[in-house]
Design an enzyme around this catalytic site. Structure first.
Site, short mmCIF file in Angstrom:
data_model
loop_
_atom_site.label_atom_id
_atom_site.label_comp_id
_atom_site.label_asym_id
_atom_site.label_seq_id
_atom_site.Cartn_x
_atom_site.Cartn_y
_atom_site.Cartn_z
N ARG A 271 0.84 -1.19 0.00
CA ARG A 271 0.00 0.00 0.00
C ARG A 271 0.88 1.24 0.00
O ARG A 271 2.08 1.17 0.27
CB ARG A 271 -0.92 0.01 1.22
CG ARG A 271 -1.89 -1.17 1.29
CD ARG A 271 -2.73 -1.09 2.56
NE ARG A 271 -3.70 -2.17 2.64
CZ ARG A 271 -3.47 -3.35 3.21
NH1 ARG A 271 -2.28 -3.59 3.77
NH2 ARG A 271 -4.40 -4.28 3.25
N LYS A 296 -2.24 -2.55 7.47
CA LYS A 296 -3.64 -2.35 7.81
C LYS A 296 -4.06 -3.38 8.87
O LYS A 296 -3.80 -4.57 8.73
CB LYS A 296 -4.51 -2.50 6.56
CG LYS A 296 -5.94 -2.01 6.73
CD LYS A 296 -6.66 -1.98 5.39
CE LYS A 296 -8.06 -1.41 5.53
NZ LYS A 296 -8.76 -1.37 4.22
N HIS A 402 -2.84 3.19 -5.78
CA HIS A 402 -3.46 1.90 -5.48
C HIS A 402 -3.64 1.06 -6.74
O HIS A 402 -3.79 -0.17 -6.64
CB HIS A 402 -4.81 2.10 -4.78
CG HIS A 402 -5.05 1.12 -3.67
ND1 HIS A 402 -4.21 0.98 -2.58
CD2 HIS A 402 -6.04 0.20 -3.49
CE1 HIS A 402 -4.68 0.05 -1.78
NE2 HIS A 402 -5.79 -0.45 -2.31
N ARG A 405 -1.04 -1.57 -6.86
CA ARG A 405 -1.34 -2.73 -6.00
C ARG A 405 -2.37 -3.64 -6.66
O ARG A 405 -2.23 -4.86 -6.65
CB ARG A 405 -1.83 -2.22 -4.65
CG ARG A 405 -2.27 -3.29 -3.66
CD ARG A 405 -2.60 -2.62 -2.32
NE ARG A 405 -3.40 -3.45 -1.44
CZ ARG A 405 -2.91 -4.31 -0.57
NH1 ARG A 405 -1.60 -4.48 -0.48
NH2 ARG A 405 -3.70 -5.02 0.22
N HIS A 428 -4.52 -9.25 3.21
CA HIS A 428 -5.98 -9.25 3.39
C HIS A 428 -6.36 -10.20 4.52
O HIS A 428 -5.87 -11.33 4.59
CB HIS A 428 -6.68 -9.70 2.10
CG HIS A 428 -6.65 -8.66 1.03
ND1 HIS A 428 -6.90 -8.95 -0.30
CD2 HIS A 428 -6.41 -7.33 1.07
CE1 HIS A 428 -6.81 -7.85 -1.02
NE2 HIS A 428 -6.51 -6.85 -0.22
N TYR A 437 -10.14 -9.61 -7.46
CA TYR A 437 -9.16 -9.56 -8.55
C TYR A 437 -9.35 -10.69 -9.55
O TYR A 437 -8.60 -10.77 -10.54
CB TYR A 437 -7.74 -9.61 -7.96
CG TYR A 437 -7.43 -8.41 -7.11
CD1 TYR A 437 -7.35 -7.14 -7.66
CD2 TYR A 437 -7.26 -8.53 -5.74
CE1 TYR A 437 -7.08 -6.04 -6.88
CE2 TYR A 437 -6.99 -7.44 -4.94
CZ TYR A 437 -6.91 -6.19 -5.51
OH TYR A 437 -6.65 -5.09 -4.74
#
Length: 456
Positions: A271, A296, A402, A405, A428, A437
């Site tokens: 990120r 995150k 982003h 990514r 994630h 994706y």
């Protein structure tokens, strides 16, 4: 104000100053600003006294820029003007070999200071500190208690700032209603107002609800129950994904530090802030890996260090090390450390392994402690460079940091990597987030969808 010395030679031919002024006019520098450009150049020539412009070394240029960058009285726009003036002189006018080795974009746009409420440094200040917060607490003293509660529970700074902001909006919406009289009905009216009158996104409405629910549960000690309100419909948004050819074109238009950062983000899936906050000790060239700290959700993870970027990163770190050594020699060299680490290891802030991989081009003084530090680059600098690179590359997509990514994840899945592997690399928590994706993949073993019109 400086005047232009020796405007013409004795034989009437243009002098270097005359040519420099012509160059400024050709590059669109406003006439009223040109004397200031001359003044910036004169200051360098007076400080270094070079025999000729062609013999100026990269060390002389970077050393001078670092000395001037440390001057607190020089505004950000004035420093950018200085860098632009020297770039035009040494690269465009004199064609100095050393000038071509300087990362001018980094010096020019990489010096934006971090605001006091920036997530990197905000934890060293009182909860929700800042002028805007001070004005809000005059009307709603309850926000002070809210901010202290969030800080005590170790939520992220961004969550603290967002929750305080949304609770301020909620209290303002309720007017002069005392806190002890606020209830479920007020919350329902506020959230419905956001959906109906303000047309906010579903995630925004959810964030507002979470903030107000936290206020009721942990501050007012009256947990919300049976809250019913008009909910904003969740819209399924597909990510912007570049083709490998588009990524290549994008990166080809970016040089220096920003180009390296863009390639690193695409090559690792990091990120924006994860890349910005990398420290030297996070790079492990021996194991060809990068440790992403405090991602995150406060989680750490490991991503592979791209072999293609190994040499550029090592070369970049040599330049950062030289910058750090000069900082140390000048009595600076400190970097921001989390409070717990700064107390446990008081001298660690000057150690090499704790320095940022992508530091700011200017030093900053902590207004509270007076300590002079070199923070990381401001994220807006990289964001602006990536958007500009997309325009230069002629890519007709909404390109931001982003998108790199998104492209990393999609290209790995296209190459046949397992979705669980991609999930781990992206950090994630739920594989369902990674599943987005798979939207238009032509995966191995799966017949690609062919449009009927292609059969004509």
């Amino acid at each position: 104000m400086s005047t232009i010395p020796n405007p013409r030679r004795e034989d009437g031919s243009p002098s270097n100053w005359d040519r420099y002024l012509d160059l400024l006019a050709h590059r669109g520098v406003p006439e009223k600003m040109r004397p200031w450009y001359v003044r910036r150049v004169e200051a360098f020539l007076k400080a270094r006294r070079p025999v000729s412009l062609l013999q100026v070394t990269a060390e002389e240029l970077t050393g001078y820029l670092q000395e001037v960058a440390a001057q607190a009285h020089l505004a950000e726009w004035q420093f950018r003007q200085l860098v632009d003036a020297l770039q035009l002189l040494f690269v465009d006018l004199a064609h100095c070999p050393a000038g071509k080795t300087i990362d001018w974009d980094w010096w020019k746009t990489g010096g934006r200071p971090l605001d006091s409420d920036h997530p990197t440094v905000a934890r060293s200040s009182p909860p929700a500190a800042g002028p805007a917060f001070a004005r809000a607490t005059e009307r709603f003293p309850l926000l002070k208690t809210l901010a202290r509660t969030i800080r005590a529970m170790q939520y992220s700074i961004r969550t603290e700032q967002a929750y305080v902001d949304w609770c301020q909006r909620f209290l303002a919406f309720c007017g002069d209603t005392p806190a002890e009289r606020l209830g479920v009905e007020d919350v329902q009216r506020f959230l419905s107002h956001l959906a109906v009158e303000r047309s906010v996104a579903a995630k925004t409405q959810s964030l507002a609800y979470n903030a107000v629910a936290f206020l009721f549960k942990h501050v007012l000690e009256r947990p919300l129950e049976n809250v019913r309100f008009a909910r904003t419909k969740h819209a399924q948004r597909l990510p912007v994904v570049l083709t490998q050819e588009e990524v290549r074109r994008l990166c080809e238009t970016m040089d220096g530090t920003f180009g390296l950062m863009a390639r690193l983000m695409y090559g690792t899936g990091m990120r924006l802030m994860e890349c910005i906050r990398l420290r030297v000790g996070d790079l492990d060239f021996g194991h060809r890996s990068i440790t992403v700290r405090n991602g995150k959700g406060g989680k750490d993870r490991i991503v592979p260090l791209p072999e293609r970027l190994r040499t550029p990163l090592e070369s970049h770190l040599e330049q950062v090390k030289a910058l750090h050594d000069r900082d140390l020699a000048a009595g600076a060299g400190n970097v921001y450390m989390p409070e717990a680490l700064s107390r446990k290891y008081p001298s660690a802030a000057r150690e090499w392994i704790w320095q940022y991989v992508f530091p700011s081009s200017r030093l900053a003084q902590d207004p509270k402690s007076g300590v002079v530090r070199r923070h990381h680059l401001h994220e807006s600098s990289l964001q602006s460079e990536i958007r500009a690179a997309g325009q230069r590359a002629g890519i007709p997509k909404r390109i931001n940091s982003h998108a790199l990514r998104h492209s990393f994840a999609t290209h790995l899945l296209e190459a046949g990597y397992d979705i669980r592997t991609v999930q781990e690399l992206l950090g994630h928590a739920d594989v369902s987030t990674t599943m987005i994706y798979t939207h238009v993949l032509n995966r191995l073993g799966v017949v690609p969808v062919r449009s009927p019109v292609d059969a004509w």
